[in-house]
Motif scaffolding. Structure first.
Motif, PDB file in Angstrom:
ATOM      1  N   ARG A  76       0.836  -1.210   0.000  1.00  0.00           N
ATOM      2  CA  ARG A  76       0.000   0.000   0.000  1.00  0.00           C
ATOM      3  C   ARG A  76       0.864   1.251   0.000  1.00  0.00           C
ATOM      4  O   ARG A  76       0.595   2.201  -0.734  1.00  0.00           O
ATOM      5  N   THR A 130      -1.062  -1.463  -9.928  1.00  0.00           N
ATOM      6  CA  THR A 130      -0.893  -1.226  -8.489  1.00  0.00           C
ATOM      7  C   THR A 130      -2.231  -0.890  -7.838  1.00  0.00           C
ATOM      8  O   THR A 130      -2.572  -1.400  -6.766  1.00  0.00           O
ATOM      9  N   LEU A 134      -4.265  -2.920  -4.835  1.00  0.00           N
ATOM     10  CA  LEU A 134      -4.579  -2.209  -3.596  1.00  0.00           C
ATOM     11  C   LEU A 134      -6.078  -2.247  -3.313  1.00  0.00           C
ATOM     12  O   LEU A 134      -6.502  -2.476  -2.185  1.00  0.00           O
ATOM     13  N   SER A 137      -7.070  -5.610  -2.068  1.00  0.00           N
ATOM     14  CA  SER A 137      -6.628  -5.875  -0.700  1.00  0.00           C
ATOM     15  C   SER A 137      -7.503  -5.190   0.340  1.00  0.00           C
ATOM     16  O   SER A 137      -7.587  -5.627   1.484  1.00  0.00           O
ATOM     17  N   PHE A 196      -3.722   6.276   0.404  1.00  0.00           N
ATOM     18  CA  PHE A 196      -3.174   4.926   0.365  1.00  0.00           C
ATOM     19  C   PHE A 196      -1.963   4.806   1.296  1.00  0.00           C
ATOM     20  O   PHE A 196      -1.803   3.810   2.020  1.00  0.00           O
ATOM     21  N   GLY A 200      -1.597   2.506   4.624  1.00  0.00           N
ATOM     22  CA  GLY A 200      -0.517   1.531   4.749  1.00  0.00           C
ATOM     23  C   GLY A 200       0.245   1.692   6.048  1.00  0.00           C
ATOM     24  O   GLY A 200       0.575   0.701   6.717  1.00  0.00           O
TER      25      GLY A 200
END
Length: 208
Positions: A76, A130, A134, A137, A196, A200
């Motif tokens: 992330r 990407t 993300l 997830s 993001f 993370g």
């Protein structure tokens, strides 16, 4: 409400990453001289290839990460940094310059641009890959993945419509209009990228 929020987030992020308006002048240049039917065929192929790649990374991207041994918080943060760099490129026109370079390098009267460079890397580039991993997830179960997949399909539909309307859009917006739209999308992407990164870091702290 949560599903609606997830759908809006997924749609906005994917839309910004693809930047369909920014692809308009490139599509026009790559299909210059083609008939309307040929241009439509190129648009269909490019969108189908892109959709297939998006579904692959959406549903199998997590498995690839697990195999390599990369944690979700780390991905992330790294993904957020990559998205932020992409946003800077959009704000300062570097992204469009790279896209034009990739397109011009592949121009060939006998070459079908639908797979390369339109499908990949112009539509499905590293940033979008990407983003999809993300989003997968952070989605909640099968329903969450289905929502993201639906938003991906809608965005590809927008790309297809944009490609078909490219000649009209180019005349309507002009170079200045396309540049303004790209910069606005870049600002939104920068904000999403920071989010993001914050998510993370928060996840890493909880795991620690």
């Amino acid at each position: 409400m949560l599903t609606t929020t997830a759908a809006i987030t997924a749609f906005t992020t994917i839309f910004v990453m693809i930047d369909a308006p920014g692809l308009t002048p490139i599509f026009l240049s790559m299909t210059h001289g083609m008939s309307a039917a040929h241009r439509r065929l190129v648009a269909i192929r490019a969108c189908l290839v892109s959709l297939g790649l998006m579904m692959f990374f959406l549903f199998l991207g997590q498995a690839v990460l697990d195999f390599i041994g990369i944690s979700i918080p780390a991905f992330r943060i790294a993904g957020g940094v990559l998205l932020f760099l992409t946003a800077l490129d959009m704000l300062f026109e570097r992204r469009q310059t790279r896209r034009r370079t990739s397109a011009e390098g592949a121009l060939d009267p006998s070459h079908d641009p639908s797979v390369f460079p339109l499908g990949i890397p112009l539509i499905v580039g590293p940033g979008l890959i990407t983003t999809l991993i993300l989003l997968a997830s952070t989605s909640e179960g099968a329903l969450g993945l289905a929502v993201v997949a639906a938003m991906a399909i809608i965005n590809i539909g927008i790309v297809f419509v944009t490609f078909l309307a490219a000649p009209s859009i180019g005349k309507l917006l002009g170079t200045t209009g396309l540049n303004v739209m790209t910069r606005l999308l870049g600002m939104f992407l920068a904000a999403l990228a920071v989010q993001f990164i914050l998510d993370g870091i928060r996840s890493a702290n909880l795991m620690g």
